[in-house]
Design a protein around this motif. Structure first.
Motif, PDB file in Angstrom:
ATOM      1  N   GLY A   1      41.993  20.026  33.558  1.00 53.24           N
ATOM      2  CA  GLY A   1      42.946  20.686  33.418  1.00 53.24           C
ATOM      3  C   GLY A   1      42.631  22.248  33.491  1.00 53.24           C
ATOM      4  N   ALA A   2      41.638  22.771  33.046  1.00 54.41           N
ATOM      5  CA  ALA A   2      41.237  24.294  33.196  1.00 54.41           C
ATOM      6  C   ALA A   2      41.529  24.853  34.392  1.00 54.41           C
ATOM      7  CB  ALA A   2      40.071  24.476  32.076  1.00 54.41           C
ATOM      8  N   PHE A   3      41.136  23.798  35.437  1.00 53.88           N
ATOM      9  CA  PHE A   3      41.245  24.560  36.789  1.00 53.88           C
ATOM     10  C   PHE A   3      42.756  24.878  37.135  1.00 53.88           C
ATOM     11  CE2 PHE A   3      37.010  22.739  37.478  1.00 53.88           C
ATOM     12  CZ  PHE A   3      36.615  23.536  38.438  1.00 53.88           C
ATOM     13  N   ALA A   4      43.578  24.425  36.215  1.00 58.80           N
ATOM     14  CA  ALA A   4      45.174  24.619  36.820  1.00 58.80           C
ATOM     15  C   ALA A   4      45.399  26.184  36.199  1.00 58.80           C
ATOM     16  CB  ALA A   4      46.041  23.470  35.866  1.00 58.80           C
ATOM     17  N   PHE A   5      44.468  26.647  35.664  1.00 58.08           N
ATOM     18  CA  PHE A   5      44.645  27.895  34.851  1.00 58.08           C
ATOM     19  C   PHE A   5      43.719  29.179  35.517  1.00 58.08           C
ATOM     20  CE2 PHE A   5      46.130  25.228  31.743  1.00 58.08           C
ATOM     21  CZ  PHE A   5      47.569  25.477  31.292  1.00 58.08           C
ATOM     22  N   ILE A   6      42.742  28.599  36.597  1.00 62.59           N
ATOM     23  CA  ILE A   6      41.631  29.439  37.173  1.00 62.59           C
ATOM     24  C   ILE A   6      42.286  29.926  38.470  1.00 62.59           C
ATOM     25  CG2 ILE A   6      39.592  29.507  38.341  1.00 62.59           C
ATOM     26  CD1 ILE A   6      38.637  27.441  36.133  1.00 62.59           C
ATOM     27  N   ASP A   7      42.053  31.440  38.561  1.00 63.54           N
ATOM     28  CA  ASP A   7      42.661  31.994  39.772  1.00 63.54           C
ATOM     29  C   ASP A   7      41.359  32.747  40.393  1.00 63.54           C
ATOM     30  OD1 ASP A   7      42.622  34.267  38.377  1.00 63.54           O
ATOM     31  OD2 ASP A   7      44.742  34.199  37.870  1.00 63.54           O
ATOM     32  N   ALA A   8      41.984  33.746  41.233  1.00 64.61           N
ATOM     33  CA  ALA A   8      40.960  34.336  42.253  1.00 64.61           C
ATOM     34  C   ALA A   8      40.208  35.432  41.222  1.00 64.61           C
ATOM     35  CB  ALA A   8      41.538  35.111  43.407  1.00 64.61           C
ATOM     36  N   THR A   9      40.679  35.919  40.262  1.00 61.19           N
ATOM     37  CA  THR A   9      40.206  36.785  39.273  1.00 61.19           C
ATOM     38  C   THR A   9      39.507  36.470  38.034  1.00 61.19           C
ATOM     39  OG1 THR A   9      42.324  37.638  38.267  1.00 61.19           O
ATOM     40  CG2 THR A   9      41.447  38.436  40.436  1.00 61.19           C
ATOM     41  N   THR A  10      39.526  35.010  37.738  1.00 56.84           N
ATOM     42  CA  THR A  10      39.075  34.483  36.501  1.00 56.84           C
ATOM     43  C   THR A  10      37.564  34.870  36.301  1.00 56.84           C
ATOM     44  OG1 THR A  10      40.580  32.538  36.667  1.00 56.84           O
ATOM     45  CG2 THR A  10      38.610  32.361  35.253  1.00 56.84           C
ATOM     46  N   PRO A  11      37.146  35.257  35.113  1.00 55.80           N
ATOM     47  CA  PRO A  11      35.860  35.627  34.641  1.00 55.80           C
ATOM     48  C   PRO A  11      34.796  34.428  35.218  1.00 55.80           C
ATOM     49  CG  PRO A  11      36.979  36.381  32.952  1.00 55.80           C
ATOM     50  CD  PRO A  11      38.108  35.568  33.952  1.00 55.80           C
ATOM     51  N   LEU A  12      33.723  34.785  35.715  1.00 58.67           N
ATOM     52  CA  LEU A  12      32.909  33.743  36.342  1.00 58.67           C
ATOM     53  C   LEU A  12      32.394  32.766  35.100  1.00 58.67           C
ATOM     54  CD1 LEU A  12      31.565  32.488  38.826  1.00 58.67           C
ATOM     55  CD2 LEU A  12      29.764  33.959  38.508  1.00 58.67           C
ATOM     56  N   TRP A  13      32.239  33.529  33.992  1.00 56.70           N
ATOM     57  CA  TRP A  13      31.658  32.556  32.722  1.00 56.70           C
ATOM     58  C   TRP A  13      32.428  31.621  32.564  1.00 56.70           C
ATOM     59  CZ3 TRP A  13      34.115  32.200  28.202  1.00 56.70           C
ATOM     60  CH2 TRP A  13      35.120  33.225  27.892  1.00 56.70           C
ATOM     61  N   VAL A  14      34.001  31.843  32.740  1.00 59.17           N
ATOM     62  CA  VAL A  14      34.981  30.863  32.363  1.00 59.17           C
ATOM     63  C   VAL A  14      34.875  29.497  33.191  1.00 59.17           C
ATOM     64  CG1 VAL A  14      37.420  30.344  32.048  1.00 59.17           C
ATOM     65  CG2 VAL A  14      36.518  32.531  31.406  1.00 59.17           C
ATOM     66  N   VAL A  15      34.560  29.694  34.689  1.00 61.57           N
ATOM     67  CA  VAL A  15      34.290  28.758  35.137  1.00 61.57           C
ATOM     68  C   VAL A  15      33.012  28.023  34.937  1.00 61.57           C
ATOM     69  CG1 VAL A  15      33.697  28.193  37.865  1.00 61.57           C
ATOM     70  CG2 VAL A  15      35.343  30.177  37.112  1.00 61.57           C
ATOM     71  N   LEU A  16      31.900  28.796  34.809  1.00 62.39           N
ATOM     72  CA  LEU A  16      30.853  28.210  34.377  1.00 62.39           C
ATOM     73  C   LEU A  16      30.938  27.243  33.052  1.00 62.39           C
ATOM     74  CD1 LEU A  16      28.168  30.975  34.954  1.00 62.39           C
ATOM     75  CD2 LEU A  16      28.618  28.888  36.377  1.00 62.39           C
ATOM     76  N   VAL A  17      31.747  27.423  32.172  1.00 61.25           N
ATOM     77  CA  VAL A  17      31.982  26.993  30.938  1.00 61.25           C
ATOM     78  C   VAL A  17      32.880  25.633  31.219  1.00 61.25           C
ATOM     79  CG1 VAL A  17      33.396  26.866  28.577  1.00 61.25           C
ATOM     80  CG2 VAL A  17      31.695  28.734  29.375  1.00 61.25           C
TER      81      VAL A  17
ATOM     82  N   ALA B   1      46.749  20.137  42.121  1.00 57.95           N
ATOM     83  CA  ALA B   1      45.815  19.163  41.969  1.00 57.95           C
ATOM     84  C   ALA B   1      45.128  18.780  40.926  1.00 57.95           C
ATOM     85  CB  ALA B   1      44.793  19.199  43.192  1.00 57.95           C
ATOM     86  N   ALA B   2      44.700  20.106  40.216  1.00 58.09           N
ATOM     87  CA  ALA B   2      44.244  19.968  39.089  1.00 58.09           C
ATOM     88  C   ALA B   2      44.789  19.382  37.853  1.00 58.09           C
ATOM     89  CB  ALA B   2      43.391  21.317  38.552  1.00 58.09           C
ATOM     90  N   ALA B   3      45.914  20.057  37.590  1.00 53.86           N
ATOM     91  CA  ALA B   3      47.066  19.162  36.786  1.00 53.86           C
ATOM     92  C   ALA B   3      47.036  17.639  36.816  1.00 53.86           C
ATOM     93  CB  ALA B   3      48.414  19.742  36.875  1.00 53.86           C
TER      94      ALA B   3
END
Length: 522
Positions: free
Chosen positions: A350-366, A480-482
């Motif tokens: 579900g977190a991928f539904a809030f990730i965009d092109a400028t999301t900090p990389l550490w958030v994606v890794l978490v 798709a993530a949602a």
């Protein structure tokens, strides 16, 4: 027999190591492929594959694999599991060579289907051999190591694939399978004992044909509809026809005295619940893994090697937590462990539904790490519950059902979530393409990979097209993530309602009086 005596094979841990190598080659190929999708879509450095062709490069393998898995489990029980493992490894190596030197997307799709035949011969016999060489008291630990091997392959695959793509042509990601296969063949021949089911079943040819035809037709309709629109008769004809064939398959299996998939098993909650969990989580996760590679390489601009390294938190979590899952199940029960694992997975997806092109990389890794922890605590308790529901000599039935559902669900996840991704992307990007030349407009409207390819020919207008395509892709990714998160959340409900609350007892075979459906398979 004294209860303290271990009934396992003297070389059981060495045998497990060999089986892990055999499993690695199957899982490694798919994890490498995820990183290579962007390159395969490139018309210059790859094959110029469309998004639909990329989905088929995954699904041609998984659907053939799933369609043959149960039957090959029966054939392995009949002809000898070691022999079938050697045949599967040889076929997988040959198909890897053909994939590496494919000259078109169609050739790659066909070679990947052949690879599915080899994988279907490998996968079921690995779990069957584990069940036969290990004492039931050690089986949970052995399955945990087996599941951890999946995490190891997930860790190795993206990084290895990225490194190969940095230095060699795209075919190297398939060619790397060949030396692993060669090593596996030698070790299997030297160490693995031959074993057979004393009462093997018969092969259900009609069931195999119906399952493959139905799944392929259903997947074709979903993928083609997502890529070109659902307003065409051929799409709905394929979807409805596929569902009708699958209904025929279920009716045939219920009547058959030697079914390729005994659908009666699904009436038993302690068997059906973990199978449903496996299906739901892989439906959700495989679709997300498909689009996350494009997000990292195109929207974020990372190289294939950097993308592979970014998948390491997911893989590392699998590697660390999967072997410990059996102990967690013993302490807290399968229901609690699987529920927590599914909740973590649903939150991560579900977190991928809030990730965009400028999301900090550490958030994606978490997010990747949380998904890895969640999935590491789903598969071992689910697999052990499935295997424990059947007598020891019928381990092939449990492993085949588990892996069949996992592969079918993964293929449908790629198809359905890929269709959502395509449909939303196309609708979002179309208004911005009206002023482009006809060829560039059609290419850019297919997928984000097509937009990047078209941008290379537009000169000063390229940055604007790329920005529009990135925005449209991120919006599509959110939808798709949602959907993936909702599917995983359904899995939580299944766990809480039907999964047993205490660890299954592996030494107790189901009794005919208690479980008539399971008694029929024994």
């Amino acid at each position: 027999m004294p209860p303290h005596e271990n009934t396992g094979h003297p070389r059981r841990w060495a045998i497990l190591g060999v089986l892990v190598i055999s499993l690695l080659v199957v899982v490694l190929d798919n994890t490498i492929l995820n990183v290579a999708l962007r390159t395969l879509a490139d018309p210059v450095h790859g094959l110029g594959a469309t998004q639909g062709e990329l989905e088929w490069s995954i699904n041609s393998y998984t659907l053939v694999f799933a369609g043959l898995l149960f039957t090959f489990g029966v054939l392995g029980d009949r002809a000898g599991r070691k022999r079938f493992l050697l045949i599967g490894l040889a076929l997988f190596g040959l198909a890897s060579l053909l994939s590496a030197y494919a000259q078109s997307p169609a050739q790659l799709i066909a070679a990947r289907a052949l690879m599915g035949v080899g994988g279907a011969a490998i996968m079921p016999v690995t779990l069957s051999i584990i069940a036969n060489v290990f004492d039931p008291r050690e089986r949970g630990r052995a399955i945990g190591v087996w599941a951890g091997a999946v995490g190891l392959a997930v860790a190795i695959g993206p990084v290895l694939g990225g490194a190969l793509l940095e230095h060699y042509w795209w075919g190297s990601v398939f060619l790397i399978n060949v030396p692993i296969v060669a090593l596996g063949v030698v070790l299997v021949a030297l160490l693995v004992p031959e074993s057979r089911d004393p009462n093997p079943g018969r092969v259900d040819l009609l069931g195999v044909v119906l399952s493959v035809v139905g799944l392929v037709a259903l997947s074709y309709g979903i993928i083609d509809g997502g890529e070109h629109g659902f307003d065409r008769l051929v799409v709905w004809g394929s979807i409805v026809g596929g569902l009708a064939v699958m209904a025929w398959f279920v009716a045939h299996e219920r009547r058959s005295d030697h079914p390729s998939l005994d659908v009666r098993l699904f009436r038993v909650p302690r068997f059906a619940a973990p199978v449903a969990i496996v299906g739901l989580v892989f439906f959700a996760a495989m679709g997300v893994m498909f689009f996350s590679s494009f997000y990292l390489q195109l929207v974020r601009g990372y190289s294939p090697l950097e993308t592979g390294l970014l998948f390491l938190p997911f893989a590392g979590a699998q590697l660390v937590f999967a072997p410990r899952s059996a102990a967690m199940v013993h302490r807290y029960g399968g229901k609690a462990v699987a529920a927590v694992g599914l909740i973590l997975t649903a939150v991560a997806l579900g977190a991928f539904a809030f990730i965009d092109a400028t999301t900090p990389l550490w958030v994606v890794l978490v997010v990747f790490f949380l998904q890895g922890v969640g999935m590491a605590n789903i598969m071992p308790p689910a697999t052990e519950s499935i295997m424990s529901a059947l007598p020891r000599e019928k381990a092939g039935v449990g492993s085949a059902v588990s892996n069949t559902v996992r592969q079918v669900a993964g293929a449908l996840g790629v198809a359905v979530l890929g269709a959502v991704l395509s449909a939303v992307y196309r609708a979002d990007v179309e208004p911005a393409l009206r002023d482009l030349p006809a060829g560039a407009r059609e290419t850019a409207g297919e997928s984000i990979s097509g937009a990047y390819a078209a941008a290379g020919q537009l000169g000063p207008a390229a940055p604007q097209l790329i920005a529009v395509a990135n925005d449209a892709f991120v919006t599509a990714m959110h939808w798709a993530a949602a959907l993936a998160a909702i599917v995983a959340a359904v899995g939580v409900a299944v766990v809480l309602r039907w999964l047993p609350g205490r660890p299954a007892t592996p030494t107790a075979a189901p009794t005919p009086a208690g479980e008539p459906e399971l008694a029929g398979t024994a």
